[in-house]
Design an enzyme around this catalytic site. Sequence first.
Site, PDB file in Angstrom:
ATOM      1  N   ASN A 168      71.371  66.910  -5.174  1.00 32.44           N
ATOM      2  CA  ASN A 168      71.746  67.266  -6.532  1.00 32.44           C
ATOM      3  C   ASN A 168      70.483  67.413  -7.376  1.00 32.44           C
ATOM      4  O   ASN A 168      69.490  66.708  -7.195  1.00 32.44           O
ATOM      5  CB  ASN A 168      72.743  66.277  -7.140  1.00 32.44           C
ATOM      6  CG  ASN A 168      72.280  64.840  -7.198  1.00 32.44           C
ATOM      7  OD1 ASN A 168      71.634  64.335  -6.282  1.00 32.44           O
ATOM      8  ND2 ASN A 168      72.636  64.151  -8.270  1.00 32.44           N
ATOM      9  N   GLU A 199      69.787  67.712 -11.393  1.00 38.92           N
ATOM     10  CA  GLU A 199      70.312  67.681 -12.748  1.00 38.92           C
ATOM     11  C   GLU A 199      69.400  68.443 -13.702  1.00 38.92           C
ATOM     12  O   GLU A 199      68.263  68.783 -13.363  1.00 38.92           O
ATOM     13  CB  GLU A 199      70.475  66.231 -13.206  1.00 38.92           C
ATOM     14  CG  GLU A 199      71.526  65.493 -12.386  1.00 38.92           C
ATOM     15  CD  GLU A 199      71.689  64.043 -12.765  1.00 38.92           C
ATOM     16  OE1 GLU A 199      72.629  63.424 -12.243  1.00 38.92           O
ATOM     17  OE2 GLU A 199      70.886  63.512 -13.578  1.00 38.92           O
ATOM     18  N   CYS A 252      75.043  70.732  -7.492  1.00 37.46           N
ATOM     19  CA  CYS A 252      75.512  69.691  -6.579  1.00 37.46           C
ATOM     20  C   CYS A 252      74.771  69.792  -5.251  1.00 37.46           C
ATOM     21  O   CYS A 252      74.308  70.868  -4.858  1.00 37.46           O
ATOM     22  CB  CYS A 252      77.006  69.848  -6.325  1.00 37.46           C
ATOM     23  SG  CYS A 252      78.044  69.566  -7.764  1.00 37.46           S
ATOM     24  N   GLU A 270      76.024  69.662  -2.266  1.00 37.41           N
ATOM     25  CA  GLU A 270      76.735  70.544  -1.343  1.00 37.41           C
ATOM     26  C   GLU A 270      76.396  72.011  -1.614  1.00 37.41           C
ATOM     27  O   GLU A 270      76.201  72.794  -0.679  1.00 37.41           O
ATOM     28  CB  GLU A 270      78.252  70.342  -1.477  1.00 37.41           C
ATOM     29  CG  GLU A 270      78.707  68.937  -1.169  1.00 37.41           C
ATOM     30  CD  GLU A 270      78.724  68.003  -2.377  1.00 37.41           C
ATOM     31  OE1 GLU A 270      79.509  67.047  -2.348  1.00 37.41           O
ATOM     32  OE2 GLU A 270      77.949  68.229  -3.339  1.00 37.41           O
ATOM     33  N   CYS A 311      83.046  67.443  -5.158  1.00 37.33           N
ATOM     34  CA  CYS A 311      83.815  67.735  -6.367  1.00 37.33           C
ATOM     35  C   CYS A 311      84.719  68.945  -6.099  1.00 37.33           C
ATOM     36  O   CYS A 311      84.600  69.617  -5.072  1.00 37.33           O
ATOM     37  CB  CYS A 311      82.879  68.007  -7.548  1.00 37.33           C
ATOM     38  SG  CYS A 311      81.983  69.583  -7.459  1.00 37.33           S
ATOM     39  N   CYS A 355      82.848  72.207  -5.448  1.00 39.97           N
ATOM     40  CA  CYS A 355      82.192  72.240  -4.141  1.00 39.97           C
ATOM     41  C   CYS A 355      83.201  72.345  -3.009  1.00 39.97           C
ATOM     42  O   CYS A 355      82.919  72.956  -1.977  1.00 39.97           O
ATOM     43  CB  CYS A 355      81.276  71.035  -3.956  1.00 39.97           C
ATOM     44  SG  CYS A 355      79.743  71.231  -4.895  1.00 39.97           S
TER      45      CYS A 355
END
Length: 137
Positions: A45, A47, A56, A58, A89, A92
């Site tokens: 990830n 940010e 993310c 993934e 999530c 994803c």
Amino acid sequence: MTEPDLDALFEAAAAVRERAHAPYSGFSVGAALLDEAGGIHAGCNVENAAYPVGTCAEAGAIAAMIAAGGREIRAILVVADSPDPVTPCGACRQRIREFAHPGTPILSGSPEAVQARYTLDQLLPASFGPEHLAHGA
């Protein structure tokens, strides 16, 4: 998926998790996937100060697979430091669906071990996929 494949996925996801950029949430995630040719692709990830605009783990792993020429996810493992399994999530799950089949294994783990095993169909039942957009003759 063989035990060596699982070991390789775990090693890649755990290693890339250590390189995550998570200064706002403090929640580092690593993901690694196995493609149709046996290649391992990893992502973490990332940010952004315009939180929650970020990437993310993934999504990063999928982008790495595509950049390397892969087109099919055979298995994916998500690693995060949580007492409970961390699954992809919703966004994803849909990203994974683009390149995976309903029975594709999706594994969740802590930095120490795999905690849970699912299939894509368990996490995203009755999903919408590329075949729904196939143009008829």
